[in-house]
Design a protein around this motif. Structure first.
Motif: not given
Length: 326
Positions: A138-139, A222-224, A269-270, A294-295
């Motif tokens: 997801i990038s 948005v994530f911040e 943003n895990p 998560l990888t």
């Protein structure tokens, strides 16, 4: 002997040089050019390959093979990217196999979709990963590399796993970068989250601290703002819904035991990307719910997979390497 791995993404391009044990000896990276054409992107790829070789202290012709993990769609027969969804329309065709082969003076250049390189990397570099697994990114875009019964799925043209272009919204509220409506990537990729936020805000223009009208408004904003801005939380909740629906579709299609997730949006943003997926899957999946994690390879998963491809003749088969990592 020396091997080259290349990761061509919509945001960055990087290359590494490794030895026969997949130990990285040198690397280089730069931003992916936005044009003026595909040749500019090809030149950037060649530039980072030269830079990685220089960092490793070797001439490019000393490398015996290369693997390339690239954004799609691919034309494997021609060795090119044809019409990438996440670069400007002026970037129509990006030659890769031919130019890299000429630079290294080897015919052993193996081209893969970047997520296919990712699942090769996951399976090559970790004995924890099973024969039935999915690597999901997801990038800038969204895609998957899939292994079923130990076989990495590629497809005749190299474009298996373009799950970001699954239709998740039949109403087609958002248009994907590929030009079609309702695709998962149109809602949840790093490139499209700010566009989705703008559309949601236009429907319901509530007060928000997000710089909606700023041309530089991004998914990072948005994530911040999460946890402090009601509208940002709403956007993230909607993104989580579409992500869970997309992952559920992938699970129903391939029945993996493990889904590993990478890409900048997830890696940065895990808690706000992976946790909601895990919470929602039990109510969305009819078959066994796999482990979602998560990888462990971080943002190097594709380039390390490309290097593994170079070492193994394009297969990623650890048995072809005398001393594989892990």
């Amino acid at each position: 002997m020396y091997y080259v791995g290349v990761d061509l993404g919509a945001t960055n391009v990087r290359a590494v040089v490794g030895d026969e044990t997949a130990t990285i000896l040198g690397s280089d990276s730069r931003g992916t050019p936005r044009g003026p054409n595909g040749i500019a992107v090809t030149e950037a790829v060649l530039g980072v390959v030269r830079g990685a070789c220089d960092a490793a202290g070797i001439d490019p012709t000393a490398a015996v093979a290369a693997g390339i993990g690239s954004i799609g769609p691919l034309d494997l027969a021609a060795g090119v990217v044809q019409g990438p969804a996440n670069l400007p329309d002026t970037v129509e065709r990006i030659p890769l196999v031919g130019p890299v082969s000429q630079l290294l003076e080897t015919d052993e250049v193996h081209l893969h979709n970047d997520t296919i390189a990712g699942v090769i990397g996951e399976r090559f570099h970790s004995e924890r990963n099973p024969d039935d697994m999915v690597y999901l990114t997801i990038s800038s875009g969204i895609g998957a590399g899939v292994a079923v019964d130990g076989n990495v799925l590629s497809g005749w043209d190299g474009n298996a796993g373009e799950v970001g272009h699954m239709t998740v919204d039949p109403h087609g509220f958002m248009t994907c970068g590929c030009g079609l409506d309702g695709h998962w990537e149109g809602y949840c990729s790093g490139n499209n989250i700010p566009k989705y936020a703008r559309e949601l805000h236009e429907e319901d223009p509530i007060e928000t601290s997000l710089p909606i009208e700023d041309p530089d408004f991004s998914a990072v904003d948005v994530f911040e703002a999460a946890g402090e801005d009601t509208f940002a939380d709403h956007v993230i909740e909607q993104v989580a819904h579409w992500n869970a629906m997309g992952v559920a579709n992938v699970i129903h299609a391939y029945a993996p035991l493990v889904v590993t997730i990478g890409g900048a949006v997830a890696l940065n943003n895990p808690d706000r990307v992976l946790d909601p997926i895990r919470e929602k899957l039990a109510d969305m999946v009819f078959i066994n719910v796999p482990e979602v994690r998560l990888t462990e390879l971080g943002d190097e998963v594709v380039v390390k997979g490309a290097l593994a491809s170079a070492l193994t003749g394009g297969t990623g088969d650890r048995s072809r390497v005398e001393s594989p990592p892990g």
